[in-house]
Write a protein that holds these residues in place. Structure first.
Motif: not given
Length: 361
Positions: A112-113, A129-132, A162-164
């Motif tokens: 993330w993002r 969710m596990v956002r790194v 990776n988007n964005p």
């Protein structure tokens, strides 16, 4: 007791998907949409004719087996047809795989993002969710993602490019990461922009999935192939994984018109790749122009560039709108800008030069 039907608690927590805003027509200026990573070229010759031919039988259901498109993809990729799954864009495949592999409260790890549909798909399935956080240069922190895997982890999403933010994972990086992932955890390599990658040691998705029982690729016809309006995406993975996606898919989800257009596009792939190459060269020109203007972006491997702008993001988006280009802002973080028509790209470079020197903004 409530007096009316109530959706599951997770539904109220689903974040909205924010689509790229279209430009407002202006009598004094040609406006450009740089907010959705669309291909600026019109359909290839023959694709419209194939789609129109399919329209003639719109009173009939599409081929639910997607036979022609599965056969075309099988021939293109050199994989068995039972290693494929189709859906209405690769985003639909993300929803399906979370549904197929996650029970409530199971964990899905992702950078993330990254693609903003990931939190939506995970929340809709009542998973966690596990956002790194991505690294400072916009790249996946694969070591941190591996460390974030627990006994509750069922899926890991690797968006490359990776988007964005733009950077892509190398094959060596992906191999090292996969060596750390337990075999029961599904690793999804989201390759929506794979055709635009030009780098040393790029990921070979087909070879990678072929070597692992827990790797699945997702790809799309929306970006490089220019079929965003028809919604066709496909997954490539071992037969049990692809079969699970087909099992939860919407019957007749991919329309007959979309299938016809996708098959026709695959038949004309050499011409299409010439257009992709032109967009890559234009991307390089834009990056060079931005650097000359005093602004460095993370290494772009898709058809877009990322501007780290923090609290000035919406201000930048407004300034872009004033010169007739619409970008995709992520408030408080940055803006993603599609590589589009030459004139639109020129305006972007000029705007950024003014932004850096302080003559605008």
């Amino acid at each position: 007791m409530t007096s009316s039907p109530q959706p599951r608690a997770a539904v109220s927590q689903i974040p909205p998907y924010v689509a790229g805003k279209p430009p407002v027509p202006r009598p004094d200026l040609t406006t450009y949409k740089l907010s959705s990573n669309e291909n600026p070229y019109p359909p290839l010759p023959g694709v419209v004719e194939a789609a129109c031919g399919a329209v003639q039988t719109m009173n009939r259901y599409p081929d639910m087996g997607n036979t022609a498109l599965y056969d075309a993809l099988s021939a293109k990729l050199g994989v068995p047809t039972d290693h494929l799954a189709l859906a209405t864009g690769s985003v639909a495949l993300i929803y399906q795989l979370v549904q197929a592999f996650c029970d409530p409260d199971d964990e899905v790890v992702f950078a993330w993002r990254s693609f903003e549909a990931y939190p939506i798909a995970v929340t809709a399935a009542a998973a966690r969710m596990v956002r790194v956080p991505v690294l400072a240069d916009g790249r996946h922190d694969l070591d941190a993602m591996a460390a974030a895997i627990t006994e509750r982890t069922k899926v890991v999403l690797v968006c490359t490019p990776n988007n964005p933010t733009g950077p892509a994972v190398t094959q060596a990086e992906l191999d090292a990461f996969l060596a750390k992932v337990p075999p029961h955890v599904l690793v999804v390599v989201d390759e929506a922009y794979v055709e635009f990658v030009r780098m040393t040691d790029p990921v070979d998705g087909v070879a990678t999935y072929s070597a692992h029982d827990n790797v699945l690729l997702t790809r799309t016809f929306s970006k490089a192939y220019g079929l965003a309006g028809f919604r066709v995406g496909y997954a490539v993975g071992p037969a049990p994984l692809a079969g699970a996606l087909r099992a939860v898919s919407l019957p007749f989800g991919v329309s007959a018109v979309a299938q016809a257009a996708a098959v026709a596009s695959l038949e004309r792939e050499p011409e299409l790749l010439e257009r992709v190459e032109a967009l890559v060269k234009e991307r390089d020109r834009v990056v060079t122009g931005l650097a000359e203007a005093g602004w460095t972006v993370p290494e772009p491997q898709g058809n877009f560039v990322w501007f780290e702008l923090g609290e000035r993001t919406l201000e930048f988006a407004q300034a872009a709108d004033e010169v007739g280009i619409v970008v995709r802002p992520f408030a408080g973080e940055g803006a993603r800008v599609t590589i589009a028509e030459d004139e639109a790209n020129d305006r972007l470079v000029t705007l950024v030069g003014e932004w850096v020197t302080g003559s605008r903004g």
